[in-house]
Design an enzyme around this catalytic site. Structure first.
Site, PDB file in Angstrom:
ATOM      1  N   ASN A  39     -21.812  -3.136 -34.291  1.00 56.16           N
ATOM      2  CA  ASN A  39     -22.548  -3.663 -35.422  1.00 56.16           C
ATOM      3  C   ASN A  39     -23.702  -4.535 -34.934  1.00 56.16           C
ATOM      4  O   ASN A  39     -23.853  -4.771 -33.726  1.00 56.16           O
ATOM      5  CB  ASN A  39     -21.612  -4.445 -36.342  1.00 56.16           C
ATOM      6  CG  ASN A  39     -22.043  -4.420 -37.791  1.00 56.16           C
ATOM      7  OD1 ASN A  39     -23.228  -4.538 -38.090  1.00 56.16           O
ATOM      8  ND2 ASN A  39     -21.087  -4.271 -38.691  1.00 56.16           N
ATOM      9  N   HIS A  67     -21.576 -18.761 -14.343  1.00 51.03           N
ATOM     10  CA  HIS A  67     -22.109 -19.493 -13.196  1.00 51.03           C
ATOM     11  C   HIS A  67     -20.994 -20.243 -12.487  1.00 51.03           C
ATOM     12  O   HIS A  67     -20.008 -20.642 -13.107  1.00 51.03           O
ATOM     13  CB  HIS A  67     -23.151 -20.523 -13.656  1.00 51.03           C
ATOM     14  CG  HIS A  67     -24.380 -19.917 -14.231  1.00 51.03           C
ATOM     15  ND1 HIS A  67     -25.428 -19.513 -13.458  1.00 51.03           N
ATOM     16  CD2 HIS A  67     -24.726 -19.629 -15.501  1.00 51.03           C
ATOM     17  CE1 HIS A  67     -26.375 -19.018 -14.221  1.00 51.03           C
ATOM     18  NE2 HIS A  67     -25.970 -19.065 -15.477  1.00 51.03           N
ATOM     19  N   ALA A 113     -11.653 -11.650 -35.904  1.00 51.14           N
ATOM     20  CA  ALA A 113     -12.979 -12.252 -35.976  1.00 51.14           C
ATOM     21  C   ALA A 113     -12.990 -13.668 -35.406  1.00 51.14           C
ATOM     22  O   ALA A 113     -12.067 -14.448 -35.640  1.00 51.14           O
ATOM     23  CB  ALA A 113     -13.457 -12.270 -37.428  1.00 51.14           C
ATOM     24  N   ARG A 119      -8.273 -13.827 -21.387  1.00 46.66           N
ATOM     25  CA  ARG A 119      -7.295 -13.164 -20.505  1.00 46.66           C
ATOM     26  C   ARG A 119      -6.935 -11.813 -21.084  1.00 46.66           C
ATOM     27  O   ARG A 119      -7.261 -11.495 -22.223  1.00 46.66           O
ATOM     28  CB  ARG A 119      -6.070 -14.046 -20.301  1.00 46.66           C
ATOM     29  CG  ARG A 119      -5.352 -14.370 -21.565  1.00 46.66           C
ATOM     30  CD  ARG A 119      -4.169 -15.272 -21.302  1.00 46.66           C
ATOM     31  NE  ARG A 119      -3.629 -15.712 -22.571  1.00 46.66           N
ATOM     32  CZ  ARG A 119      -3.057 -16.863 -22.765  1.00 46.66           C
ATOM     33  NH1 ARG A 119      -2.935 -17.709 -21.775  1.00 46.66           N
ATOM     34  NH2 ARG A 119      -2.575 -17.189 -23.936  1.00 46.66           N
ATOM     35  N   ARG A 136       0.756 -10.566 -33.354  1.00 50.70           N
ATOM     36  CA  ARG A 136       1.767  -9.546 -33.571  1.00 50.70           C
ATOM     37  C   ARG A 136       1.307  -8.278 -32.867  1.00 50.70           C
ATOM     38  O   ARG A 136       0.305  -8.279 -32.198  1.00 50.70           O
ATOM     39  CB  ARG A 136       1.987  -9.292 -35.058  1.00 50.70           C
ATOM     40  CG  ARG A 136       0.771  -8.762 -35.789  1.00 50.70           C
ATOM     41  CD  ARG A 136       1.040  -8.632 -37.287  1.00 50.70           C
ATOM     42  NE  ARG A 136      -0.130  -8.247 -38.017  1.00 50.70           N
ATOM     43  CZ  ARG A 136      -0.507  -6.991 -38.272  1.00 50.70           C
ATOM     44  NH1 ARG A 136       0.210  -5.980 -37.807  1.00 50.70           N
ATOM     45  NH2 ARG A 136      -1.587  -6.726 -38.960  1.00 50.70           N
TER      46      ARG A 136
END
Length: 139
Positions: A39, A67, A113, A119, A136
């Site tokens: 999008n 960095h 969202a 990780r 979940r």
């Protein structure tokens, strides 16, 4: 492809729809599988492998570098630290997410969202938050 997009070092491996104002910069390459959708306003940078049937919400950042932070050098002089990102097949990444370097997102995962992925995400996990945590699993 939408207007005002920038593509450098991209390999499209099938059909793709990229909405306006996206910047996809391979460093060295971004590989994008078939049936891809991004999008408006997304920005990808780095070595990124994206599977098939992936949908990405607006203004999502997928960033494969940052960095260094050595205290004896000014921040503007720090070397880039790069790690690849892998996104599996059938993944949905919601609006305004940030995916950081070195992360793998498993097949079928959903990233809610506004999440910040720091990780690896297991297959079929639904994750939300900052940092993103498993809420979940898809059934």
């Amino acid at each position: 492809m939408g207007s005002h997009c920038v593509f450098t070092g991209i390999e499209f491996l099938g059909t793709a729809k990229v909405e306006p104002y996206c910047r996809l910069i391979g460093d060295p390459v971004i590989r994008i599988g078939d049936n891809f959708y991004a999008n408006a306003g997304c920005h990808f940078l780095g070595r990124i492998d994206i599977g098939r049937d992936v949908n990405i919400g607006p203004q999502t950042i997928i960033w494969g570098r940052d960095h260094g932070m050595a205290k004896n050098r000014p921040m503007c002089e720090q070397e880039h630290v790069k790690e690849p990102i892998a996104i599996g097949d059938d993944v949905w990444i919601g609006a305004h997410c940030t995916i950081l370097k070195g992360v793998a997102i498993g097949r079928g995962a959903v990233v809610g969202a506004g999440s910040v992925v720091t990780r690896d995400i297991p297959e079929y996990a639904v994750v939300v938050g900052n940092p993103a945590r498993v809420l979940r699993y898809r059934e």
